[in-house]
Design an enzyme around this catalytic site. Sequence first.
Site, short mmCIF file in Angstrom:
data_model
loop_
_atom_site.label_atom_id
_atom_site.label_comp_id
_atom_site.label_asym_id
_atom_site.label_seq_id
_atom_site.Cartn_x
_atom_site.Cartn_y
_atom_site.Cartn_z
N ASP A 12 0.85 -1.20 0.00
CA ASP A 12 0.00 0.00 0.00
C ASP A 12 0.88 1.26 0.00
O ASP A 12 2.11 1.17 -0.18
CB ASP A 12 -1.02 -0.04 1.15
CG ASP A 12 -0.40 0.24 2.52
OD1 ASP A 12 0.84 0.39 2.62
OD2 ASP A 12 -1.16 0.30 3.50
N CYS A 69 2.25 -3.52 4.37
CA CYS A 69 1.53 -2.27 4.66
C CYS A 69 2.29 -1.60 5.80
O CYS A 69 3.49 -1.88 6.00
CB CYS A 69 0.06 -2.53 4.97
SG CYS A 69 -0.28 -3.54 6.43
N THR A 71 2.02 -1.89 9.10
CA THR A 71 2.39 -2.85 10.16
C THR A 71 2.40 -4.31 9.71
O THR A 71 2.89 -5.17 10.43
CB THR A 71 1.37 -2.77 11.32
OG1 THR A 71 0.06 -3.06 10.76
CG2 THR A 71 1.35 -1.39 11.96
N HIS A 102 5.51 -24.03 11.25
CA HIS A 102 4.38 -24.44 12.11
C HIS A 102 3.01 -24.10 11.53
O HIS A 102 2.05 -24.80 11.77
CB HIS A 102 4.49 -23.78 13.49
CG HIS A 102 5.59 -24.33 14.33
ND1 HIS A 102 5.50 -24.46 15.69
CD2 HIS A 102 6.82 -24.82 13.99
CE1 HIS A 102 6.63 -24.98 16.18
NE2 HIS A 102 7.44 -25.19 15.15
N HIS A 136 3.02 -30.75 11.93
CA HIS A 136 1.99 -29.77 12.29
C HIS A 136 0.74 -29.89 11.42
O HIS A 136 -0.18 -29.08 11.55
CB HIS A 136 2.55 -28.35 12.19
CG HIS A 136 3.65 -28.08 13.17
ND1 HIS A 136 3.41 -27.82 14.50
CD2 HIS A 136 5.00 -28.09 13.01
CE1 HIS A 136 4.57 -27.65 15.12
NE2 HIS A 136 5.56 -27.81 14.24
C1 RB5 Z 1 -2.24 2.96 6.61
O1 RB5 Z 1 -2.16 4.18 7.28
C2 RB5 Z 1 -2.12 1.81 7.58
O2 RB5 Z 1 -3.24 1.75 8.39
C3 RB5 Z 1 -1.91 0.49 6.84
O3 RB5 Z 1 -0.77 0.57 6.07
C4 RB5 Z 1 -1.71 -0.73 7.72
O4 RB5 Z 1 -0.67 -0.54 8.62
C5 RB5 Z 1 -2.89 -1.29 8.36
O5 RB5 Z 1 -2.84 -2.27 9.09
#
Ligand code: RB5
Length: 150
Positions: A12, A69, A71, A102, A136
């Site tokens: 993203d 993305c 996180t 796993h 597993h």
């Molecule tokens: C975008 O701001 C952010 O929310 C997205 O990249 C991601 O981390 C969502 O889990």
Amino acid sequence: MNKIKRLAFGTDHTTTKIRDKVKNYLLSSGYEVEDFGYSGNSSCDYPDFAIEVAKAILIKRADKGILICGTGIGMCIAANKVKGVIAATCWDENTARLVVQHNAADIICLGSRTASLDDICYRIKIFLETQFEKRHSQRIEKIKKIEKQY
Ligand code: RB5
């Protein structure tokens, strides 16, 4: 034997600055990369890319998927909505290995805001070079059964 060759790749807007570097790393490592990601600078919605990568796994157009993305969490939640696909986030080298050994993960999900470029590339390398451990299997079968029941 590890026969992974074709990768589905999705990102993203949080990943715009590093996405080409990650992709070039994969290409130079000998993989084929189908890019479903976003390369613009404005804000976009990560589920749009997660579903394309998950679908590529489902129809066996790709052997493994990579989603990035901010996180890795949103991509992971979205990709796991596609029945039959297992996506997992990882936060270090060890968990990048364990999601395959796993959890039989088809897709690794990473965070561009929580990991460096080098760490992201290294975790992907570990993910792609690790084999599922058959001991597993029963647990994975139970996960697939849950999908069919609910
Ligand atoms: C975008 O701001 C952010 O929310 C997205 O990249 C991601 O981390 C969502 O889990």
